[in-house]
Design a protein around this motif. Structure first.
Motif, short mmCIF file in Angstrom:
data_model
loop_
_atom_site.label_atom_id
_atom_site.label_comp_id
_atom_site.label_asym_id
_atom_site.label_seq_id
_atom_site.Cartn_x
_atom_site.Cartn_y
_atom_site.Cartn_z
N ARG A 95 0.87 -1.18 0.00
CA ARG A 95 0.00 0.00 0.00
C ARG A 95 0.90 1.23 0.00
N HIS A 96 0.58 2.18 -0.87
CA HIS A 96 1.29 3.46 -0.92
C HIS A 96 0.28 4.58 -0.75
N THR A 97 0.68 5.59 -0.01
CA THR A 97 -0.13 6.80 0.09
C THR A 97 0.76 7.95 -0.34
N PHE A 98 0.59 8.37 -1.58
CA PHE A 98 1.43 9.43 -2.14
C PHE A 98 0.81 10.79 -1.84
N GLU A 99 1.56 11.66 -1.15
CA GLU A 99 1.15 13.04 -0.86
C GLU A 99 -0.27 13.14 -0.34
N HIS B 262 9.65 5.59 -6.87
CA HIS B 262 8.51 6.19 -7.56
C HIS B 262 8.72 7.68 -7.79
N LEU B 263 8.29 8.12 -8.95
CA LEU B 263 8.20 9.54 -9.28
C LEU B 263 6.72 9.81 -9.54
N ILE B 264 6.15 10.71 -8.77
CA ILE B 264 4.71 10.99 -8.86
C ILE B 264 4.52 12.34 -9.53
N ASP B 265 3.74 12.36 -10.60
CA ASP B 265 3.41 13.60 -11.30
C ASP B 265 2.36 14.33 -10.47
N VAL B 266 2.70 15.52 -9.97
CA VAL B 266 1.80 16.25 -9.08
C VAL B 266 0.58 16.80 -9.81
N THR C 137 -0.97 15.15 -12.66
CA THR C 137 -1.85 14.09 -13.15
C THR C 137 -2.04 12.94 -12.17
N GLY C 138 -1.15 12.82 -11.19
CA GLY C 138 -1.20 11.70 -10.26
C GLY C 138 -0.54 10.44 -10.81
N GLU C 139 -0.03 10.51 -12.04
CA GLU C 139 0.64 9.35 -12.63
C GLU C 139 1.83 8.95 -11.77
N VAL C 140 2.01 7.66 -11.58
CA VAL C 140 3.13 7.13 -10.81
C VAL C 140 4.08 6.44 -11.79
N VAL C 141 5.31 6.93 -11.83
CA VAL C 141 6.33 6.36 -12.71
C VAL C 141 7.32 5.59 -11.84
N HIS D 133 13.66 0.74 2.64
CA HIS D 133 13.46 2.16 2.33
C HIS D 133 12.47 2.32 1.19
N ARG D 134 11.91 3.52 1.10
CA ARG D 134 11.06 3.92 -0.01
C ARG D 134 11.50 5.31 -0.43
N LEU D 135 11.61 5.51 -1.71
CA LEU D 135 11.95 6.83 -2.23
C LEU D 135 10.80 7.28 -3.12
N GLU D 136 10.24 8.43 -2.79
CA GLU D 136 9.17 9.02 -3.59
C GLU D 136 9.61 10.41 -4.00
#
Length: 142
Positions: free
Chosen positions: A77-81, A97-101, A103-107, A132-135
């Motif tokens: 489970r991830h909760t991005f921003e 993960h790289l999250i597009d602020v 569109t919400g797209e997760v790359v 670890h997790r890197l966002e």
């Protein structure tokens, strides 16, 4: 990272069966959709996709199924921003993960340089990384 990195639905079924969970038609549909997607859907998106296949699927069935898979370590489970919880397969190669602020797209991406730098920093500070997790959050240029 892409769609073929996700396990087929039978792998998710195996996890649930081993936990003594009955695989209903509705649950099988949810597992197939989860296994087919190459993205990081939230429960509402899974419900939308599943209910378009089988109108008898309830949102609570989606939530219960995702909770079981998470408890058994099959998904993360991830909760991005502060957004809704989103899910992805737990097994597989580590990635960030790289999250597009906008569109919400997760790359998903993997960088050996970043991994080495994290190890180096931890070592310099007297630590060993156990997890670890890197966002990263960004906006497309241009």
């Amino acid at each position: 990272m892409n769609e073929r990195d996700n396990p087929p639905a039978p792998a998710f079924e195996t996890v649930l069966r081993a936990a003594g969970v009955r695989i209903t038609r509705q649950r099988r549909t949810i597992l197939e959709i989860l296994g087919d997607g190459g993205d990081h859907p939230d429960a509402l998106e899974l419900f939308r996709r599943a209910s378009s296949v089988d109108a008898t699927i309830s949102l609570s069935t989606v939530y219960r199924t995702m909770k079981l898979l998470e408890e058994k370590g099959a998904i993360q489970r991830h909760t991005f921003e502060g957004g809704p919880s989103r899910f992805e397969q737990a097994a597989g190669q580590h990635h960030d993960h790289l999250i597009d602020v906008d569109t919400g797209e997760v790359v998903e991406f993997r960088s050996d340089r970043i991994e080495r730098l994290q190890e180096e920093i931890a070592r310099e500070l007297g630590y060993e990384i156990v997890s670890h997790r890197l966002e990263l959050y960004g906006r497309k240029r241009g």
